[in-house]
Design an enzyme around this catalytic site. Structure first.
Site, PDB file in Angstrom:
ATOM      1  N   GLN A 153       0.884  -1.172   0.000  1.00  0.00           N
ATOM      2  CA  GLN A 153       0.000   0.000   0.000  1.00  0.00           C
ATOM      3  C   GLN A 153       0.920   1.221   0.000  1.00  0.00           C
ATOM      4  O   GLN A 153       1.370   1.668   1.048  1.00  0.00           O
ATOM      5  CB  GLN A 153      -0.900  -0.023   1.242  1.00  0.00           C
ATOM      6  CG  GLN A 153      -1.712  -1.312   1.377  1.00  0.00           C
ATOM      7  CD  GLN A 153      -2.805  -1.450   0.327  1.00  0.00           C
ATOM      8  OE1 GLN A 153      -3.526  -0.494   0.041  1.00  0.00           O
ATOM      9  NE2 GLN A 153      -2.925  -2.622  -0.277  1.00  0.00           N
ATOM     10  N   ARG A 207      -4.568   4.474   3.756  1.00  0.00           N
ATOM     11  CA  ARG A 207      -3.857   5.035   2.615  1.00  0.00           C
ATOM     12  C   ARG A 207      -4.230   4.260   1.353  1.00  0.00           C
ATOM     13  O   ARG A 207      -4.647   3.088   1.407  1.00  0.00           O
ATOM     14  CB  ARG A 207      -2.350   4.990   2.841  1.00  0.00           C
ATOM     15  CG  ARG A 207      -1.762   3.621   2.860  1.00  0.00           C
ATOM     16  CD  ARG A 207      -0.350   3.569   3.486  1.00  0.00           C
ATOM     17  NE  ARG A 207       0.587   4.496   2.945  1.00  0.00           N
ATOM     18  CZ  ARG A 207       1.032   5.588   3.595  1.00  0.00           C
ATOM     19  NH1 ARG A 207       0.623   5.848   4.821  1.00  0.00           N
ATOM     20  NH2 ARG A 207       1.900   6.393   3.026  1.00  0.00           N
ATOM     21  N   ALA A 222     -11.934   3.063   3.607  1.00  0.00           N
ATOM     22  CA  ALA A 222     -10.944   2.125   3.058  1.00  0.00           C
ATOM     23  C   ALA A 222     -10.064   2.805   2.002  1.00  0.00           C
ATOM     24  O   ALA A 222     -10.274   3.964   1.639  1.00  0.00           O
ATOM     25  CB  ALA A 222     -11.657   0.925   2.465  1.00  0.00           C
ATOM     26  N   HIS A 223      -9.109   2.057   1.492  1.00  0.00           N
ATOM     27  CA  HIS A 223      -8.133   2.602   0.546  1.00  0.00           C
ATOM     28  C   HIS A 223      -8.781   3.059  -0.760  1.00  0.00           C
ATOM     29  O   HIS A 223      -9.703   2.443  -1.247  1.00  0.00           O
ATOM     30  CB  HIS A 223      -6.992   1.616   0.244  1.00  0.00           C
ATOM     31  CG  HIS A 223      -7.398   0.225  -0.073  1.00  0.00           C
ATOM     32  ND1 HIS A 223      -6.477  -0.766  -0.308  1.00  0.00           N
ATOM     33  CD2 HIS A 223      -8.609  -0.358  -0.181  1.00  0.00           C
ATOM     34  CE1 HIS A 223      -7.105  -1.879  -0.553  1.00  0.00           C
ATOM     35  NE2 HIS A 223      -8.389  -1.673  -0.484  1.00  0.00           N
ATOM     36  N   ASN A 224      -8.259   4.168  -1.270  1.00  0.00           N
ATOM     37  CA  ASN A 224      -8.667   4.711  -2.568  1.00  0.00           C
ATOM     38  C   ASN A 224     -10.097   5.239  -2.621  1.00  0.00           C
ATOM     39  O   ASN A 224     -10.622   5.506  -3.697  1.00  0.00           O
ATOM     40  CB  ASN A 224      -8.470   3.671  -3.683  1.00  0.00           C
ATOM     41  CG  ASN A 224      -6.996   3.341  -3.881  1.00  0.00           C
ATOM     42  OD1 ASN A 224      -6.461   2.478  -3.193  1.00  0.00           O
ATOM     43  ND2 ASN A 224      -6.341   4.043  -4.784  1.00  0.00           N
TER      44      ASN A 224
END
Lengths: 347, 347, 347
Positions: B201, B221, B242-244
């Site tokens: 990540q 991240r 969560a990510h993105n």
């Protein structure tokens, strides 16, 4: 500050070098912003113009890319520029993590704690009595490691992880910031006068090797014995694992799920986000629980469930679909009633 | 200790002064407990008796209140005593926050971190390499600010906020205690032997200006690129991002909601508490998600949904109402079956 | 290191001594691993063989157990070996907690804070201005105690608890790691230009005596006035309590539940895990809310509810069961329609 030459980087990403193999970089930058000494990449031809003006010392580029003008940077030609760059960035971050070592001050390390080679203990970390930390492990700032805790090798505890006394954490484990391991299980015995008497929680938590745990998750210590997180388990953020739960090898649990006390979860189980599992049941190997489900009964091997209360996945989807059609079903019943009424009256 | 006279306070709350305009106060107190040097108020006539005995130096009172006995305190007469008092208390707390400055010891500030004017860094805060903190920002005790993090101006990080390396936080941002920004996204690639290989990540989190984030929330991240929290977003406590994920301007998300990976949320969206949103979908501008809903599909502009799986708000309410009447619907079907049976047999 | 002889331990667990009453122990161990100076027990005859080879100095054993070989350890004979051992372990941990005292360095204690007798303040704890901490209370490492906070006697704050300014915590309270008390309530006034203006949160949180709060839970301060957690309340991990909520005496709330703003919860209420309660309603004394329920209306005294939206427990269970049979109900309606069609056409 680490420094790498094009010649050192090329074999890591199976690249061929165009330009000066001794060109060196110490950090990463976007192609349009990079400064001398930085490594960059070009994956999207939309940014091609920057290739000819960039100040980056090294640029990663695909084999197939045809230059239209001269380029001052040294080029590393690869199959896929984006994934080659990402892979270098990842290696770099791992190196950086590995290069952390020593005991940063101020920190508190009990004189009888045992700390292995190349261990990093960040500022404001607290390491209690009789703690053992295996080699290469990294304890970031603000971690709390209670008395008699054991931590394996190559394990990373991010900032602010709290591990209560007596708990055990394996090797190659990653625990993200703010997670709490070994807080008291939630057990109270109602007294005749309505007061709730605390049931002592004298067990611990054992986390085996290769487990990763997200941020601000909580895992309670067992009443007696151990709450067990088996090898290779992956837990997301904000998960609740109650006392005496066991989570089997390589099981994956998504964010904000909660597992109630004494439930046993098998190997390779998948539990969706915000799912809740009642206590004292068993989820057998390979069971699948859909997000937000409420599981109130044991699940046999490999079976998928959804809904609250959760049951067979396909049947539940069919019922969910029909429940949306309830207004239509009610209308059809009304029609039938009206026809029947007519039939009877005209009979 | 700041000190204010009646003459200084009066214009702040549009008050007229009865008594000594030079009377000074340094703190606040309830009318029945106040000591000399304190500011108090009387809003509820139930407490009128205390007005004549209070030791408070200044009391805020409504214009309409008629004194029955002499009062020793200086009075500030206003339209609404309660809200005038609250407004002064709020200004005071803002002043107090603004007056925090300097680097409290012991703390850890990397020698190459750059810290603006009037910045406060509390005891036990950790500020990593190349961190930049803009002027007037306040970093409370136990915060962790990883390497290369950038923080804007007038931003407040409450105690124990953890910000991983490379993340960016804007200006006029408030982040409450225990929140984690930039922990690794939850990504694992299953291997043929059943093991789960971590997907690196290597992105970051970007939080724009005027965002407020509650306590113990987690924002992961990005895998690559950035998890984005746009200008003016308000997040409550214990939320999982969560990510993105991208959250659009002025969107409001209530406590314990969770947003799965790569979902894009538009501007002015409202998400209720404990709602869950699956990954890789889009909630367009002005969408409304009811509390505890489970959203599995994209939501068009301005549309309101509820339920799990979530769909049109009004339709879902109608179906929910009917699902409570299922026992009655079943009874009606049984009756129809019995009548039909009779009809056929008598035919 | 505390040390106890068999003669000292025996009366604590109503044991009779076989062997040397002066034999002393300082710690605990499993019978198969124990070393000299350790106390162990044998409860399961599966492990009997270790009894004859153990190096433990003292072993707890049931009265009924018949030795087949000589034993070198001193024996403490009791009715139930397991619970006697657990009870000693619990007493030991309480003693250990009680023996913690003094101000560990480095920590930050404001010069005008008032700290009672036998208080423990762990390393890296932060104690703000005018804080008062009653005797025998234990403030573990990394706790943050804001200005003007009051803490009673015999209260334990585990590592990393954050208590904002002005809040009050009673006596005999236990708060687990990472929990945040007094963060700002979630209140924003939408402006005509779409921006969200923060509503100042100038109240506090009051936690009465004998409350226990789990890990990483969040309790917001009141907008004005106090968020109230009454005597004997037990809160699990990762719970959200919003501003101006009141939770009545001895109420129990399980993990990951959330209570929205200004809701009043009576005495002896039980709220299951992941349940959500909307704002501004009342749950009267003895109400019961099932796990994952979504409560949108007030609940009368003693009533049990389940589901989202939650209603009468028994009725909801019946409807939930029928909703699983929706495919069958629909089939029955179809059959009726087809029979009716035939009846009409043949008429």
């Amino acid at each position: 500050m680490m420094q790498f030459t094009a010649a050192q980087l090329a074999p890591l990403i199976e690249a061929t070098i165009e330009g000066n193999p001794e060109m060196a970089v110490q950090s990463f930058g976007k192609i349009e912003e990079a400064t001398p000494g930085q490594l960059s990449f070009l994956a999207n031809s939309k940014y091609e113009e920057y290739l000819y003006t960039t100040k980056a010392s090294i640029v990663i580029l695909s084999h197939s890319f045809v230059l239209r003008y001269p380029v001052s940077a040294t080029l590393l030609r690869v199959k896929d520029a984006y994934s080659a760059f990402a892979s270098l960035l990842d290696m770099y971050q791992q190196l950086e993590q590995a290069s952390l070592q020593g005991i940063q001050q101020p920190s508190y390390v009990s004189p009888n704690a045992s700390v292995g080679e190349n261990v990093y203990i960040g500022a404001f970390a607290y390491v209690g009595e009789n703690v053992r930390i295996g080699k290469n492990s990294k304890v970031h700032p603000h971690c709390f490691i209670g008395n008699n805790v054991q931590i394996g090798e190559n394990t990373v505890l991010h900032s602010g992880v709290k591990i209560y006394h007596q708990c055990q954490v394996g090797s190659q484990v990653i625990i993200h910031a703010g997670t709490v391991i070994g807080s008291d299980g939630f057990g109270f015995a109602p007294q005749t006068d309505g007061r709730l008497q605390k049931v002592p929680q004298i067990g611990n938590v054992i986390i085996e090797d290769e487990v990763e745990i997200g941020a601000n998750t909580t895992i309670d210590r067992a009443t007696i014995g151990s709450t067990l997180i088996r090898k290779g388990v992956k837990l997301d953020n904000l998960i609740q694992i109650a006392h005496n739960v066991e989570v089997g090898n390589s099981t994956v649990i998504a964010a904000q799920a909660g597992i109630s006390g004494s439930t046993k979860i098998g190997k390779g189980v998948m539990i969706g986000g915000q799912a809740g599992i009642v206590g004292h049941i068993q989820l057998e190997d390979g069971a699948k629980v859909n997000a937000q489900s409420g599981v109130s009964k044991s699940i046999p091997k490999g079976k998928a469930v959804t809904g609250t209360p959760a049951y067979d996945y396909s049947q539940a989807l069919r019922s969910q679909a029909l429940s949306r059609q309830l207004p239509d079903l009610e209308r059809r019943i009304k029609e039938l009633e009206s026809i029947i009424k007519d039939l009877i009256s005209t009979k």
